[in-house]
Design a protein around this motif. Structure first.
Motif, mmCIF file in Angstrom:
data_model
loop_
_atom_site.group_PDB
_atom_site.id
_atom_site.type_symbol
_atom_site.label_atom_id
_atom_site.label_comp_id
_atom_site.label_asym_id
_atom_site.label_seq_id
_atom_site.Cartn_x
_atom_site.Cartn_y
_atom_site.Cartn_z
ATOM 1 N N LEU A 102 -12.320 -3.419 2.337
ATOM 2 C CA LEU A 102 -12.658 -2.726 3.580
ATOM 3 C C LEU A 102 -11.400 -2.454 4.402
ATOM 4 O O LEU A 102 -11.270 -1.393 5.031
ATOM 5 C CB LEU A 102 -13.648 -3.571 4.391
ATOM 6 C CG LEU A 102 -15.066 -3.706 3.833
ATOM 7 C CD1 LEU A 102 -15.882 -4.666 4.685
ATOM 8 C CD2 LEU A 102 -15.742 -2.339 3.791
ATOM 9 N N THR A 103 -10.467 -3.405 4.393
ATOM 10 C CA THR A 103 -9.209 -3.211 5.112
ATOM 11 C C THR A 103 -8.421 -2.059 4.511
ATOM 12 O O THR A 103 -7.872 -1.214 5.241
ATOM 13 C CB THR A 103 -8.377 -4.501 5.066
ATOM 14 O OG1 THR A 103 -9.128 -5.575 5.641
ATOM 15 C CG2 THR A 103 -7.068 -4.334 5.823
ATOM 16 N N PHE A 104 -8.355 -2.001 3.172
ATOM 17 C CA PHE A 104 -7.646 -0.900 2.510
ATOM 18 C C PHE A 104 -8.293 0.448 2.846
ATOM 19 O O PHE A 104 -7.587 1.443 3.045
ATOM 20 C CB PHE A 104 -7.649 -1.108 0.997
ATOM 21 C CG PHE A 104 -6.736 -2.217 0.545
ATOM 22 C CD1 PHE A 104 -5.649 -2.601 1.312
ATOM 23 C CD2 PHE A 104 -6.971 -2.876 -0.660
ATOM 24 C CE1 PHE A 104 -4.806 -3.618 0.890
ATOM 25 C CE2 PHE A 104 -6.133 -3.894 -1.083
ATOM 26 C CZ PHE A 104 -5.048 -4.269 -0.307
ATOM 27 N N ILE A 105 -9.626 0.474 2.898
ATOM 28 C CA ILE A 105 -10.323 1.715 3.236
ATOM 29 C C ILE A 105 -9.959 2.157 4.659
ATOM 30 O O ILE A 105 -9.703 3.342 4.923
ATOM 31 C CB ILE A 105 -11.842 1.541 3.087
ATOM 32 C CG1 ILE A 105 -12.200 1.374 1.608
ATOM 33 C CG2 ILE A 105 -12.595 2.714 3.697
ATOM 34 C CD1 ILE A 105 -13.653 0.999 1.370
ATOM 35 N N ALA A 106 -9.913 1.189 5.590
ATOM 36 C CA ALA A 106 -9.553 1.525 6.971
ATOM 37 C C ALA A 106 -8.123 2.044 7.057
ATOM 38 O O ALA A 106 -7.845 3.024 7.764
ATOM 39 C CB ALA A 106 -9.724 0.292 7.863
ATOM 40 N N ILE A 107 -7.199 1.412 6.325
ATOM 41 C CA ILE A 107 -5.809 1.861 6.335
ATOM 42 C C ILE A 107 -5.691 3.246 5.717
ATOM 43 O O ILE A 107 -4.970 4.120 6.230
ATOM 44 C CB ILE A 107 -4.920 0.849 5.583
ATOM 45 C CG1 ILE A 107 -4.879 -0.481 6.342
ATOM 46 C CG2 ILE A 107 -3.507 1.393 5.398
ATOM 47 C CD1 ILE A 107 -4.169 -1.581 5.597
ATOM 48 N N ALA A 108 -6.416 3.470 4.610
ATOM 49 C CA ALA A 108 -6.384 4.794 3.974
ATOM 50 C C ALA A 108 -6.955 5.863 4.897
ATOM 51 O O ALA A 108 -6.425 6.978 4.986
ATOM 52 C CB ALA A 108 -7.163 4.759 2.663
ATOM 53 N N GLY A 109 -8.031 5.540 5.600
ATOM 54 C CA GLY A 109 -8.609 6.499 6.539
ATOM 55 C C GLY A 109 -7.637 6.852 7.657
ATOM 56 O O GLY A 109 -7.498 8.026 8.028
ATOM 57 N N GLN A 110 -6.937 5.836 8.173
ATOM 58 C CA GLN A 110 -5.948 6.096 9.225
ATOM 59 C C GLN A 110 -4.809 6.960 8.700
ATOM 60 O O GLN A 110 -4.319 7.857 9.391
ATOM 61 C CB GLN A 110 -5.420 4.764 9.764
ATOM 62 C CG GLN A 110 -4.613 4.881 11.038
ATOM 63 C CD GLN A 110 -3.129 4.992 10.786
ATOM 64 O OE1 GLN A 110 -2.672 4.734 9.677
ATOM 65 N NE2 GLN A 110 -2.378 5.378 11.809
ATOM 66 N N ALA A 111 -4.387 6.726 7.447
ATOM 67 C CA ALA A 111 -3.307 7.520 6.856
ATOM 68 C C ALA A 111 -3.744 8.969 6.642
ATOM 69 O O ALA A 111 -2.961 9.896 6.860
ATOM 70 C CB ALA A 111 -2.875 6.892 5.530
#
Length: 301
Positions: A280-289
């Protein structure tokens, strides 16, 4: 260009000498343990200390159980609410620091960073002293209640407010802990703004609220998104604050993970829960990127 390439080739060895020791340390004490825990998530417990890596997905399938899904959803909701409250409180604070005089700005930044000088456990126990039934909040409210009775009002005995060991205390504690993580990135983004654009907007009669909405917020959006992410991720994985301030119905996913590793002795399932949190953290970081990349593409166009 050839000269720059030659300089880079010559600098490779010194660069490798500088980056080598910290890179080795990071790989040995972070990446390797992380890989081991990830491997555990595909295993099963054979005994008290034995874990067989079988490649099974049963642990991830078990995460989909409604009991754990409800806790995941609740953790996401609490983390989102915490982040929203931090934004509502932190944006005016960051804005005030940005436009403060230089000497006051230094003191205000020090006050924001002051909580980092104290251990999280100490800060949490201090908050418990404030919120408990005999704490400062209820004591002051009791004094006010007694004062109203002394004025002749017919009031029953004061009943302390239940401020501790509930969801309210968890959210309040998470906001208290994570607020500096949002204020500092917001301040860094606001401090880089071109103030001539703000002045031009005000001179043209836009007003403060419209200038804030159409000039300040769009220009500071990358910093706002970074601050939201930096706040949301620790709030989602918080363990100590829900454990000390929450009640029986206030557990978050990190508390469930802790029980799997320590009390239930089910390391594979605990590892699967941990990596679901990391995914979930990776998904949030990818979304921000992705948002940042699209913003840069629109700006370039």
């Amino acid at each position: 260009m050839a000269g720059m390439e030659q300089e880079w080739r010559q600098a490779k060895r010194p660069f490798a000498a500088i980056i080598g020791p910290p890179g080795f340390w990071l790989a040995l004490f972070f990446l390797v343990p992380l890989a081991i825990v990830w491997a555990y998530s595909f295993g099963r417990t054979l005994g008290l200390t034995d874990i067989a890596i079988t490649g099974t997905l049963d642990n991830y399938a078990r995460v989909m159980d409604p009991v754990y899904l409800d806790i995941f959803v609740k953790s996401l909701g609490v983390a989102a609410l915490t982040t929203l409250l931090c934004l509502i409180i932190g944006f005016p604070v960051a804005l005030a620091i940005t436009f403060a005089p230089p000497r006051a700005k230094a003191w205000l930044l020090m006050l924001v960073m002051l909580p980092f000088w104290t251990n999280l456990l100490v800060r949490t126990y201090a908050l418990m002293a404030v919120l408990r039934n005999e704490g400062y909040v209820n004591t002051v409210l009791g004094w006010g209640w007694d004062g109203l009775r002394a004025m002749g009002l017919s009031l029953s005995a004061f009943q302390p407010l239940p401020l501790l060991h509930n969801n309210f205390a968890v959210v309040l504690g998470l906001v208290y802990v994570n607020l500096p993580f949002l204020i500092l990135p917001l301040y860094a983004a606001l401090d880089r703004l071109d103030r001539s654009m703000i002045e031009a907007s005000l001179d043209l009669g836009a007003g403060h609220l419209r200038t804030m909405r159409e000039i300040v917020v769009p220009l500071a959006l990358p910093g706002i998104l970074s601050g939201l992410l930096i706040t949301f991720v620790p709030a989602l994985g918080a363990y100590l604050t829900p454990d000390l301030l929450g009640g029986p119905d206030s557990q978050m996913i990190a508390n469930v993970i802790e029980r799997q590793f320590k009390r239930a002795n089910d390391w594979p399932f605990g590892a699967a829960l941990s990596f679901m949190l990391m995914y979930l953290t990776f998904i949030a970081i990818a979304g921000q990127a992705i948002v940042a990349r699209r913003r840069r593409a629109r700006a370039g166009a």
